[in-house]
Every structure is written in structure tokens, then in C-alpha cells.
Design an enzyme around this catalytic site. Sequence first.
Site, PDB file in Angstrom:
ATOM      1  N   ASP A 214       8.459 -11.192 -11.090  1.00 21.61           N
ATOM      2  CA  ASP A 214       8.116 -11.989 -12.265  1.00 21.61           C
ATOM      3  C   ASP A 214       7.850 -11.086 -13.474  1.00 21.61           C
ATOM      4  O   ASP A 214       7.182 -10.056 -13.333  1.00 21.61           O
ATOM      5  CB  ASP A 214       6.844 -12.785 -11.916  1.00 21.61           C
ATOM      6  CG  ASP A 214       6.514 -13.854 -12.924  1.00 21.61           C
ATOM      7  OD1 ASP A 214       7.337 -14.744 -13.128  1.00 21.61           O
ATOM      8  OD2 ASP A 214       5.405 -13.790 -13.507  1.00 21.61           O
ATOM      9  N   GLU A 265      11.771   1.893   1.746  1.00 23.91           N
ATOM     10  CA  GLU A 265      11.188   2.280   3.040  1.00 23.91           C
ATOM     11  C   GLU A 265      11.647   1.330   4.143  1.00 23.91           C
ATOM     12  O   GLU A 265      11.468   1.584   5.323  1.00 23.91           O
ATOM     13  CB  GLU A 265       9.655   2.225   2.978  1.00 23.91           C
ATOM     14  CG  GLU A 265       9.023   3.368   2.212  1.00 23.91           C
ATOM     15  CD  GLU A 265       7.536   3.100   1.965  1.00 23.91           C
ATOM     16  OE1 GLU A 265       6.908   2.338   2.733  1.00 23.91           O
ATOM     17  OE2 GLU A 265       7.021   3.650   0.976  1.00 23.91           O
TER      18      GLU A 265
END
Length: 530
Positions: A214, A265
Site C-alpha cells: 500500500d 529469503e
Amino acid sequence: MNPDTTLPAARRSDADWWRDAVFYQVYIRSFADGTGDGVGDLAGIRDRLPYLADLGVDALWITPFYPSPMADHGYDVADPRDVEPVFGDLAEFDALLADAHALGIRVTVDLVPNHSSHDREWFRAALDAAPGSPERERYLFRDGRGPDGSEPPNNWPSVFGGPAWTRVPDGQWYLHIFAPEQPDLNFANPEVLADLEETMRFWLDRGVDGFRIDVAHGMAKPEGLPDMVPMDDTGLLDDHGPGDRRFDQDGVHAVHRRIRAVVDEYEGRMAVGEVWVSDDERLAQYLREDELQLAFNFRLVTAHWTATDLRDAVVHSLATVSGTPAPACWVLSNHDVVRHVTRYGGGEVGLRRARAAALLQLALPGAAYLYNGDELGLPNVDLPDEVLQDPVWERSGRTVRGRDGCRVPMPWSGEKPSFGFSATSDTWLPMPEEWADLTVEAQAADATSMQSLYRAALALRASSRAFAGEGLQWLPAPDGCLAFRRPGGLVCLVNLSPAAVPLPEGQVLLASADVSGGEVPVDAAVWLRG
Ligand code: GLC
């Protein structure tokens, strides 16, 4: 470039599934209500997963479902690592995720880094603490201007109307680019970034496939929080003139690099940013190899229904991504803008154009985002004053109606509101009586419906090699028409001229209107294998 980028989505490797995925935005309050309180929820989404699988979407973006006092319907997050009871609980989320994955649908969730709710424990602690305290350093508290500090620290307006500052009892002011219930967080404070990373890992560890970020151009604020000159509120869209200092500051890229490091990751996860930046080069910076994988390009949202505007939107969107590792990312509607059926003129004309726009959007190379109800051709709804809930309405002194009209719940079945959306007819926004013909059920039975067009388009897009490749070659076309070819052989022609044009050579794969007479009618689009 990964060799897989020439293959359609179904044959893509898992790592870059998002490059040409069709994402479906679920505005959670309005999609499906599983608990009968008139508000959509996680249980409702879970019930409707078979519909979404059948429609043919690859992934969901679910709007915020975190604990929230709902000042901005969930974009005011009180706890980013839990579920709002109105929407369900963590167990329900896990079950939804497992069911979606079992159906081959990936799930992405909203991340709201720029601000928290005023109800977040952090902000309550900041209010209880003294000016200059570590608690206040998580937000943007400042002394006011003027002899007694009674004027806001700068002249910034809130995107929702009124000033972007609110004064607290001890005399300091805090910044809120949106509603006062959405204090901006201070990304210069390492604790704030660390907390965002914790939130990301929380959801990634649960198995989400990515995030929609956002206000992804908002987290960094300019040094010293200088005035805007002029102080025109450009809404969320920053043209990066000298004026609007609230968005697209260079410092925001450091935040994106941290976000990307966390995403990386985990295998096969992604992030798309809500970046209301219109300059191609400025927008491209968010798509560098260590930043976002995708950024919404809002040019189709802001384009008028003309060949010049639409072509311009496509050219700029492709130019933006051309020097980056990212594909384009196309949007026609979302929960913040007037639905495109209405933008394109409403009624029969709007619907006809929306059908053609769907084929344009889904023929373009890159990822596509559908907003729930696009596939039903839902128009915006003119709601009466007394039901409006968007904070924009009150904050603008009741001059701007806000975004409720594009957020009316989805009609699923039956003849009367709530059309299968909820067990109650008392839905959080009222549904128009005349939506009986637009329900999922009614449209499923009609081969000429908008839903049938989307089903056919998504099935072709997922299975045909004609959609392979990320390039696009413009083809000569009659005046007022757009025509292009994809490397895999797909040809798309959109007729925006005032008269029918001859159907191009080739095998017709799909058309938004009847082309059997050898012509493409006004406001229609056709897919061919050229
Ligand atoms: C984004 C959201 C919008 C929200 C605003 C503040 O623009 O899409 O709905 O009001 O951010 O969080």
C-alpha cells in the site's frame, strides 16, 4: 532473461509465476460473507474458491483483514500480525490458504507500511509518552508553527481532505497523510523497518505467496518536512514536480531494498507496489532488480476511451519496464477508482467498451489485475448520502462522495439483494435491486455474458502459445483502432473508431462482440492468431 519468460503461465517455473499471472483482487468486505453479518470475510472467500479456480485466475490479492477500527475499512491496521474478528481468525486464514493452494491459486496479502491505525498499541504509547520520547519517534510528531505552536508544522493536506496534521493535548502535532486515524510511521527509525520485516516474515512463514504494498511511494518523507509549493493536493498521484513533497522521495528506495531482501529469503514470492508515480523513469526506479517485482501501472485507469489515450497508456507502461527486469502490470479498476464500465460511459456503451477493454488488458504482455466484479461488468453505484462510509465524504465536508460506489458487494445468485452475498439483506453497503441480471449465477448460464467472456479469455491466455513472449509489435490499423501482435502470434485489434472496421486476416480466437459478418463493430476487440 530467464528462458521461461517465453512460456504461458501454466508452463512457467514456480520462481517467476507472477510475470504473466492474472491476479484477482478480493475487496474482502464485498466479496462474500460466510458469517451472515453483512460484511464479507475469509470464510466467504474460502467458500468461493471453486468459483475463482473455475474462472481461471492464478492468484488472489486480498485487501487488509487485520484488526482495525475500520476508519479506512482496514487500511488502518491496529495489529499487522493478526486477523480482525469481523473477517475471521488466523486458523480461518490458514485454512483458506491451504484450500487455495490445493486448487492451484496463489494468495497474496496487503501490506500497509506507511501508516498504522491510531489504535495500534504503538500509537497509544506514543500519545502517553512525552515529546522527544522513543515512543513518539516511531511516528512523525513535531512542534507546531506560530508563536504558540498552534499552526501545523507544514502546509501538507491530507489525501482525504483537511490538513495532514492533528494536534495532541500536549501541543505537538502528528502527521497523517490519510485520515487522522492513520498516523504515518517514521521509516527513518530502524525499529519501524524491523517491525515491517517481522510482519512480512509472519505472513511468509504461514505460506503467503506475496504482498501488495500500500502507498509504496510514501514511506520516506523529505528531510525537514518542507512545505508543498503550491500545496495542491494531487491525491495519490505525484507528478514529481516541485510541488507534492509527500510521495516518491528518493529515500523510499532503501525501504524497497529491505522489503525485497526479505521476499528473496523465500522461494517464489513476490511484491507488487501501489506506486502512483506517472513519470516513466521515476516509476522504473521502483522496479530495479533489488526492489519490487511488479508495480501497478495506473495509466489504463486514467486513460480515456480513445485510441490515442489507450495507445499512450500501453506505450508508457512498456517504456517504464523496458530497462528493468519487471514485466508490465495492467489494471483497469480497483477499490479506489470509479469502475471502468462507468468510466467508459455506463449502460450498454460502458459494458460494450468494458468487454473490449478486458480483451485489451488480457492480451497485453505482463501481469494483469482484475478487481472483483470486473468479470461481471459491475458498474459504479450511486449511493445515497446516508449510507456513505468512505472517510473522504466527511473529511471533504461532504463535497467528495468517495469510493463506496465501487465497493458495493458482489451479486452471486437469486433475484433480490443480497443476491447470495450474505445470509442477511442488510449488507454493509446496499446492493441495487437491478443487479439480478448481473449475478454470477445468471451470467454463468449466458454464453454472451461478461463472465463467459472472462472465462474464455483466461482459459485461452493460460493455454495458448499465442500469448508467449513479453514483447509487443504495433501493427498498421484503420484510424481510431489499436492493433498489435505478441511474439507467440496473438493479434489483438481494438476498434475505438466511430464505425465498424474489417476483420483482420487470421483465425479468430475470441471477440468481445459478434464478428461473424467479417467486421469488428464499434467499441469491440478481437483476438486472432495471425
Ligand atoms: C491505498 C489504498 C486505499 C487506502 C489508502 C490509505 O491507496 O488502496 O484504499 O485508503 O492507501 O491506506
